[in-house]
Design a protein around this motif. Structure first.
Motif, PDB file in Angstrom:
ATOM      1  N   ARG A  87       0.842  -1.202   0.000  1.00 37.45           N
ATOM      2  CA  ARG A  87       0.000   0.000   0.000  1.00 37.45           C
ATOM      3  C   ARG A  87       0.876   1.251   0.000  1.00 37.45           C
ATOM      4  O   ARG A  87       1.651   1.469   0.939  1.00 37.45           O
ATOM      5  CB  ARG A  87      -0.885   0.000   1.249  1.00 37.45           C
ATOM      6  N   PRO A  88       0.810   2.086  -1.033  1.00 36.74           N
ATOM      7  CA  PRO A  88       1.594   3.323  -1.027  1.00 36.74           C
ATOM      8  C   PRO A  88       1.273   4.175   0.203  1.00 36.74           C
ATOM      9  O   PRO A  88       0.110   4.242   0.633  1.00 36.74           O
ATOM     10  CB  PRO A  88       1.143   4.030  -2.316  1.00 36.74           C
ATOM     11  N   PRO A  89       2.285   4.821   0.784  1.00 37.78           N
ATOM     12  CA  PRO A  89       2.063   5.625   1.989  1.00 37.78           C
ATOM     13  C   PRO A  89       1.505   7.000   1.649  1.00 37.78           C
ATOM     14  O   PRO A  89       1.699   7.511   0.543  1.00 37.78           O
ATOM     15  CB  PRO A  89       3.469   5.752   2.577  1.00 37.78           C
ATOM     16  N   GLU A  90       0.811   7.593   2.628  1.00 34.49           N
ATOM     17  CA  GLU A  90       0.322   8.956   2.429  1.00 34.49           C
ATOM     18  C   GLU A  90       1.280   9.965   3.056  1.00 34.49           C
ATOM     19  O   GLU A  90       2.057   9.639   3.957  1.00 34.49           O
ATOM     20  CB  GLU A  90      -1.088   9.137   2.999  1.00 34.49           C
ATOM     21  N   GLN A  91       1.223  11.177   2.547  1.00 28.70           N
ATOM     22  CA  GLN A  91       2.073  12.256   3.053  1.00 28.70           C
ATOM     23  C   GLN A  91       1.316  13.571   2.928  1.00 28.70           C
ATOM     24  O   GLN A  91       0.675  13.835   1.908  1.00 28.70           O
ATOM     25  CB  GLN A  91       3.381  12.319   2.258  1.00 28.70           C
ATOM     26  N   ARG A  92       1.401  14.394   3.962  1.00 27.22           N
ATOM     27  CA  ARG A  92       0.703  15.686   3.928  1.00 27.22           C
ATOM     28  C   ARG A  92       1.584  16.713   3.233  1.00 27.22           C
ATOM     29  O   ARG A  92       2.754  16.874   3.542  1.00 27.22           O
ATOM     30  CB  ARG A  92       0.359  16.157   5.338  1.00 27.22           C
ATOM     31  N   PHE A  93       1.022  17.406   2.251  1.00 28.29           N
ATOM     32  CA  PHE A  93       1.753  18.412   1.483  1.00 28.29           C
ATOM     33  C   PHE A  93       0.863  19.633   1.304  1.00 28.29           C
ATOM     34  O   PHE A  93      -0.176  19.577   0.650  1.00 28.29           O
ATOM     35  CB  PHE A  93       2.159  17.841   0.120  1.00 28.29           C
ATOM     36  N   LYS A  94       1.272  20.744   1.948  1.00 27.18           N
ATOM     37  CA  LYS A  94       0.495  22.002   1.862  1.00 27.18           C
ATOM     38  C   LYS A  94      -0.976  21.775   2.213  1.00 27.18           C
ATOM     39  O   LYS A  94      -1.884  22.058   1.428  1.00 27.18           O
ATOM     40  CB  LYS A  94       0.619  22.621   0.465  1.00 27.18           C
ATOM     41  N   GLN A  95      -1.190  21.220   3.378  1.00 24.27           N
ATOM     42  CA  GLN A  95      -2.533  20.985   3.919  1.00 24.27           C
ATOM     43  C   GLN A  95      -3.327  19.910   3.162  1.00 24.27           C
ATOM     44  O   GLN A  95      -4.505  19.680   3.456  1.00 24.27           O
ATOM     45  CB  GLN A  95      -3.356  22.294   3.924  1.00 24.27           C
ATOM     46  N   THR A  96      -2.683  19.255   2.206  1.00 26.59           N
ATOM     47  CA  THR A  96      -3.374  18.225   1.427  1.00 26.59           C
ATOM     48  C   THR A  96      -2.730  16.865   1.676  1.00 26.59           C
ATOM     49  O   THR A  96      -1.506  16.744   1.669  1.00 26.59           O
ATOM     50  CB  THR A  96      -3.315  18.552  -0.084  1.00 26.59           C
ATOM     51  N   LEU A  97      -3.573  15.868   1.876  1.00 30.04           N
ATOM     52  CA  LEU A  97      -3.069  14.510   2.075  1.00 30.04           C
ATOM     53  C   LEU A  97      -2.908  13.841   0.722  1.00 30.04           C
ATOM     54  O   LEU A  97      -3.869  13.729  -0.051  1.00 30.04           O
ATOM     55  CB  LEU A  97      -4.032  13.718   2.959  1.00 30.04           C
ATOM     56  N   MET A  98      -1.675  13.422   0.401  1.00 29.14           N
ATOM     57  CA  MET A  98      -1.398  12.807  -0.884  1.00 29.14           C
ATOM     58  C   MET A  98      -0.733  11.445  -0.669  1.00 29.14           C
ATOM     59  O   MET A  98      -0.052  11.235   0.331  1.00 29.14           O
ATOM     60  CB  MET A  98      -0.457  13.693  -1.715  1.00 29.14           C
ATOM     61  N   PHE A  99      -0.955  10.542  -1.604  1.00 27.59           N
ATOM     62  CA  PHE A  99      -0.267   9.260  -1.576  1.00 27.59           C
ATOM     63  C   PHE A  99       0.950   9.326  -2.487  1.00 27.59           C
ATOM     64  O   PHE A  99       0.894   9.896  -3.573  1.00 27.59           O
ATOM     65  CB  PHE A  99      -1.207   8.134  -2.024  1.00 27.59           C
ATOM     66  N   VAL A 100       2.062   8.754  -2.028  1.00 26.32           N
ATOM     67  CA  VAL A 100       3.305   8.819  -2.792  1.00 26.32           C
ATOM     68  C   VAL A 100       3.615   7.448  -3.386  1.00 26.32           C
ATOM     69  O   VAL A 100       3.273   6.415  -2.803  1.00 26.32           O
ATOM     70  CB  VAL A 100       4.478   9.317  -1.917  1.00 26.32           C
ATOM     71  N   PRO A 101       4.260   7.402  -4.551  1.00 22.83           N
ATOM     72  CA  PRO A 101       4.571   6.117  -5.198  1.00 22.83           C
ATOM     73  C   PRO A 101       5.418   5.212  -4.313  1.00 22.83           C
ATOM     74  O   PRO A 101       6.220   5.683  -3.503  1.00 22.83           O
ATOM     75  CB  PRO A 101       5.343   6.541  -6.456  1.00 22.83           C
TER      76      PRO A 101
END
Length: 201
Positions: A87-101
């Motif tokens: 499962r790709p991990p999530e990361q918060r970027f500029k108040q947005t939760l994004m999943f990273v490859p």
């Protein structure tokens, strides 16, 4: 069934004396691709268009790969054992939760019932049974993770180390031959993982 790792350990011993015996699978239960991948029809590949498997990789029944969250790259000669989750991990970027490859290198073994949320796993990595690899971990080449290990998020595993425990920490070092160990283990198992001949019970 003990799964491929027990079989591969047997292969390593047998190969000193004779060619290891084949492990047969039901051809109807697996998809075999042009690149030589053998993927169980009982695995679940979400977002399959974002899951890239380079070749000669085995994905066993019950495996879940979450390509719908972000791109997942699997290298060559990998073995993903039963009921593991990638499962790709999530990361918060500029108040947005994004999943990273999530990228997994060549000649890697992930044993059964393990959950992988690393950012990157390099080549020649052996992850044991029932492990949890926390979010955005970075695992260098030539690393062994022992059974039941829990790596905390953001853990960095240096080359030629053995991690164990919960939380996981360095418990031993590996010899330079570990690369050869992973190469032989994955290639010998793949070579002997064969479609069951017609009429064979």
């Amino acid at each position: 069934s003990e799964g491929p790792i027990a079989s591969m350990a047997m292969y390593k011993l047998e190969s000193l004396h004779l060619e290891p015996k084949p492990i047969y699978f039901d051809q109807k239960a697996y998809i075999q691709t042009k690149l030589g991948n053998k993927i169980s029809k009982r695995s679940i590949l979400y977002g399959s268009s974002k899951i890239r498997v380079l070749g000669k990789t085995i994905v066993e029944p019950g495996v879940i790969i979450r390509g719908d969250l972000a791109t997942v790259d699997l290298g060559t000669n990998c073995i993903i054992c039963k009921d593991s989750v990638i499962r790709p991990p999530e990361q918060r970027f500029k108040q947005t939760l994004m999943f990273v490859p999530l990228k997994i290198g060549n000649h890697c073994i992930i044993e059964r019932d393990s959950v992988i949320q690393a950012a990157k796993i390099n080549d020649y990595v052996h992850i044991g049974k029932n492990c949890v690899i926390g979010k955005r971990c970075m695992i260098s080449s030539c690393v062994m993770i022992l059974d039941n290990t829990v790596l905390a998020p953001h853990t960095v595993c240096p080359p030629f180390t053995v991690f164990g425990g919960s939380p996981g920490k360095v418990v031993a070092s590996l010899p330079p031959s570990f690369q050869t160990y992973c190469t032989e283990l994955t290639e010998v198992y793949y070579r002997n993982f064969q479609a069951k001949p017609k009429g064979k019970k």
